[in-house]
Design a protein around this motif. Structure first.
Motif, PDB file in Angstrom:
ATOM      1  N   THR A 259      -1.551  -2.163  -8.500  1.00 36.94           N
ATOM      2  CA  THR A 259      -1.169  -0.888  -7.883  1.00 36.94           C
ATOM      3  C   THR A 259      -1.164  -1.011  -6.372  1.00 36.94           C
ATOM      4  N   ASN A 260      -2.220  -1.621  -5.839  1.00 33.85           N
ATOM      5  CA  ASN A 260      -2.293  -1.817  -4.386  1.00 33.85           C
ATOM      6  C   ASN A 260      -1.171  -2.732  -3.900  1.00 33.85           C
ATOM      7  N   ALA A 261      -0.889  -3.792  -4.655  1.00 33.29           N
ATOM      8  CA  ALA A 261       0.177  -4.717  -4.257  1.00 33.29           C
ATOM      9  C   ALA A 261       1.509  -3.998  -4.160  1.00 33.29           C
ATOM     10  N   ARG A 262       1.763  -3.122  -5.123  1.00 29.75           N
ATOM     11  CA  ARG A 262       3.041  -2.403  -5.120  1.00 29.75           C
ATOM     12  C   ARG A 262       3.143  -1.453  -3.931  1.00 29.75           C
ATOM     13  N   VAL A 263       2.053  -0.753  -3.640  1.00 31.58           N
ATOM     14  CA  VAL A 263       2.058   0.172  -2.500  1.00 31.58           C
ATOM     15  C   VAL A 263       2.198  -0.601  -1.191  1.00 31.58           C
ATOM     16  N   TYR A 264       1.507  -1.738  -1.061  1.00 27.39           N
ATOM     17  CA  TYR A 264       1.634  -2.553   0.152  1.00 27.39           C
ATOM     18  C   TYR A 264       3.081  -3.006   0.340  1.00 27.39           C
ATOM     19  N   ALA A 265       3.734  -3.390  -0.748  1.00 25.43           N
ATOM     20  CA  ALA A 265       5.134  -3.827  -0.664  1.00 25.43           C
ATOM     21  C   ALA A 265       6.028  -2.680  -0.206  1.00 25.43           C
ATOM     22  N   GLN A 266       5.773  -1.490  -0.723  1.00 35.01           N
ATOM     23  CA  GLN A 266       6.577  -0.328  -0.338  1.00 35.01           C
ATOM     24  C   GLN A 266       6.352   0.026   1.138  1.00 35.01           C
ATOM     25  N   GLN A 267       5.119  -0.094   1.587  1.00 37.45           N
ATOM     26  CA  GLN A 267       4.836   0.182   2.999  1.00 37.45           C
ATOM     27  C   GLN A 267       5.491  -0.859   3.896  1.00 37.45           C
ATOM     28  N   ALA A 268       5.446  -2.113   3.459  1.00 34.16           N
ATOM     29  CA  ALA A 268       6.085  -3.178   4.242  1.00 34.16           C
ATOM     30  C   ALA A 268       7.585  -2.937   4.350  1.00 34.16           C
ATOM     31  N   ARG A 269       8.198  -2.498   3.258  1.00 32.17           N
ATOM     32  CA  ARG A 269       9.639  -2.228   3.277  1.00 32.17           C
ATOM     33  C   ARG A 269       9.952  -1.039   4.171  1.00 32.17           C
ATOM     34  N   THR A 270       9.066  -0.038   4.167  1.00 34.94           N
ATOM     35  CA  THR A 270       9.263   1.113   5.056  1.00 34.94           C
ATOM     36  C   THR A 270       9.224   0.691   6.519  1.00 34.94           C
ATOM     37  N   ASP A 271       8.191  -0.082   6.891  1.00 35.84           N
ATOM     38  CA  ASP A 271       8.072  -0.551   8.275  1.00 35.84           C
ATOM     39  C   ASP A 271       9.261  -1.423   8.662  1.00 35.84           C
ATOM     40  N   GLU A 272       9.676  -2.265   7.725  1.00 38.44           N
ATOM     41  CA  GLU A 272      10.792  -3.163   7.987  1.00 38.44           C
ATOM     42  C   GLU A 272      12.072  -2.379   8.246  1.00 38.44           C
ATOM     43  N   THR A 273      12.291  -1.332   7.456  1.00 40.31           N
ATOM     44  CA  THR A 273      13.505  -0.520   7.606  1.00 40.31           C
ATOM     45  C   THR A 273      13.467   0.293   8.894  1.00 40.31           C
ATOM     46  N   LEU A 274      12.304   0.870   9.188  1.00 39.38           N
ATOM     47  CA  LEU A 274      12.174   1.623  10.442  1.00 39.38           C
ATOM     48  C   LEU A 274      12.388   0.721  11.651  1.00 39.38           C
ATOM     49  N   GLY A 275      12.025  -0.549  11.505  1.00 40.00           N
ATOM     50  CA  GLY A 275      12.197  -1.491  12.618  1.00 40.00           C
ATOM     51  C   GLY A 275      13.643  -1.710  12.995  1.00 40.00           C
ATOM     52  N   LEU A 276      14.551  -1.338  12.092  1.00 38.81           N
ATOM     53  CA  LEU A 276      15.970  -1.486  12.394  1.00 38.81           C
ATOM     54  C   LEU A 276      16.461  -0.445  13.392  1.00 38.81           C
ATOM     55  N   VAL A 277      15.783   0.708  13.429  1.00 43.16           N
ATOM     56  CA  VAL A 277      16.257   1.796  14.283  1.00 43.16           C
ATOM     57  C   VAL A 277      15.242   2.198  15.345  1.00 43.16           C
ATOM     58  N   VAL A 278      14.009   1.702  15.214  1.00 40.08           N
ATOM     59  CA  VAL A 278      12.963   2.035  16.177  1.00 40.08           C
ATOM     60  C   VAL A 278      12.395   0.742  16.731  1.00 40.08           C
ATOM     61  N   ASP A 279      12.214   0.681  18.033  1.00 43.41           N
ATOM     62  CA  ASP A 279      11.650  -0.502  18.659  1.00 43.41           C
ATOM     63  C   ASP A 279      10.144  -0.519  18.394  1.00 43.41           C
ATOM     64  N   LYS A 280       9.757  -1.278  17.367  1.00 47.73           N
ATOM     65  CA  LYS A 280       8.351  -1.340  16.997  1.00 47.73           C
ATOM     66  C   LYS A 280       7.862  -2.771  17.196  1.00 47.73           C
ATOM     67  N   ARG A 281       7.094  -2.989  18.243  1.00 48.88           N
ATOM     68  CA  ARG A 281       6.630  -4.340  18.534  1.00 48.88           C
ATOM     69  C   ARG A 281       5.613  -4.856  17.513  1.00 48.88           C
TER      70      ARG A 281
END
Length: 403
Positions: A259-281
């Motif tokens: 369960t934790n692995a799946r949530v971590y993956a979803q959070q990683a994908r969220t951050d990755e996608t936001l990084g396309l439009v927001v300058d997140k160092r």
């Protein structure tokens, strides 16, 4: 009044005779055997009822809490991907699933129970914050406001998801506590059976002394049957305790890790996608940390017995391969969006399948325990009745000698 005491005195005199003493001993032992059998039947019925509640209500409520936790994370990820121009349908579905899961969790709680009342407070907190979050997402998508989208994600990450995680932990702990209580040895009925066997042995010593006969076949048969019942219950309790605790841990711990692995993956994908439009160092550092947490969770699962089955081992290896592919695609930014999405989807699909298998295994332990309690109760009750019958058949010839 005088007649009353005379009758009492005659009764006491009768009990002092060999016939009276044998009848008294037989009645006392009969009561002891029936008490032990009824105690086992009542205890097993109570345990079976509690096991039924665990199977039908407690575990499904915990699973609904898991669905809520996971659906919220999916909703946040899907909202982000929709914001950058991908299909928004997944966000709507995930949000609907989260609302349904929250309702299911609430429906499985007893608000009269203080512990469930605290759990309900967490459900209500999620239900209150979801409309706020969805409004922020709608506003961000309508205005194309990246700052609003980041704020919505922050609300999900800092408030809603931690509350849902706390809810997930509480409901799973209740499953664990209830399951542990149901695998504890049945000390009361076991002690009753020990007393019944002891009474039978003492009664045979008394009969041998009183009738100058070494063995009463009826009492001996009753002793054998009650000893069998005692051994049956003892071995069953020992096996249930050891197998139940080990089996539950073997299924529940990997399920939590997945369960934790799946949530971590979803959070990683969220951050990755936001990084396309927001300058997140911090995107690369956050992504690396999420990948480490996913790998650790998969390692926890790999150490369980569940990972030894061929199908699960294949799924686990596919998930690990997808994690490595995701790591390689992540630095590519826009040119690697498709590869990143495919790698994430492979991780999510394989972990989800491993979770389904782990839950099926978990529920199988509950069902085995439910069936075992029914068998033990029936066997002990039948042996108790048979012992009483053997007892009176055995004493009958001795009583006839005095009539």
């Amino acid at each position: 009044m005088l007649d009353f005491w005379r009758r009492r005195l005659r009764g006491l005199r009768f009990l002092a005779t060999s016939l009276g003493l044998m009848m008294l001993v037989t009645v006392v032992v009969t009561v002891g055997i029936l008490a032990a059998g009824v105690s086992m039947a009542n205890t097993s019925d109570a345990r079976r009822h509690d096991m039924g509640v665990l199977i039908s209500t407690t575990e499904p409520t915990a699973f609904s809490a898991h669905r809520l936790y996971s659906s919220l994370s999916v909703a946040d990820m899907s909202a982000t991907t929709a914001f950058v121009g991908e299909d928004a349908a997944d966000y709507d579905v995930a949000l609907r699933h989260a609302v349904e899961a929250a309702t299911d969790v609430a429906g499985g709680l007893d608000t009269q129970d203080p512990d469930d009342a605290k759990t309900m407070a967490l459900v209500q907190e999620v239900q209150q914050q979801l409309p706020v979050y969805s409004a922020m997402v709608a506003r961000a998508q309508a205005l194309g406001d990246t700052a609003e989208m980041s704020d919505a994600t922050a609300l999900m990450r800092t408030t809603i998801l931690p509350t849902a995680e706390a809810l997930f932990v509480r409901t799973n702990r209740k499953v664990s506590d209830d399951q542990a209580a149901l695998t504890h040895p049945q000390w009361v009925p076991i002690s009753g059976l020990v007393v019944a066997v002891g009474m039978l042995l003492l009664a045979q010593v008394f009969l041998a002394w009183r009738t100058n006969r070494r063995l009463n076949k009826g009492f001996a048969a009753a002793t054998v049957m009650m000893t069998t019942a005692l051994l049956w219950v003892g071995v069953s309790n020992w096996m249930t305790f050891n197998a139940g605790v080990k089996g539950f841990e073997e299924a529940s711990d990997p399920l939590k890790a997945l369960t934790n692995a799946r949530v971590y993956a979803q959070q990683a994908r969220t951050d990755e996608t936001l990084g396309l439009v927001v300058d997140k160092r911090t995107t690369v550092d956050t992504f690396t940390y999420d990948m480490q947490r996913i790998s650790h969770a998969l390692d926890v699962y790999a150490r369980s017995d569940l990972a030894e089955t061929p199908a699960n081992a294949e799924r686990l290896e596919a998930a690990r391969t997808a994690v490595e592919q995701w790591k390689q695609a992540h630095p590519l930014k826009l040119s690697g969006t498709a590869a990143q999405g495919a790698a994430y989807q492979a991780v999510d699909d394989n972990v989800a399948e491993l979770m389904r298998n782990a839950r099926q295994e978990l529920r199988s332990y509950f069902n085995v325990g439910f069936s075992a309690s029914r068998v033990v109760s029936a066997v002990v009750f039948v042996l108790s009745l048979a012992s009483v019958l053997a007892l009176w058949l055995g004493i009958r010839p001795r009583l006839q000698e005095y009539l």
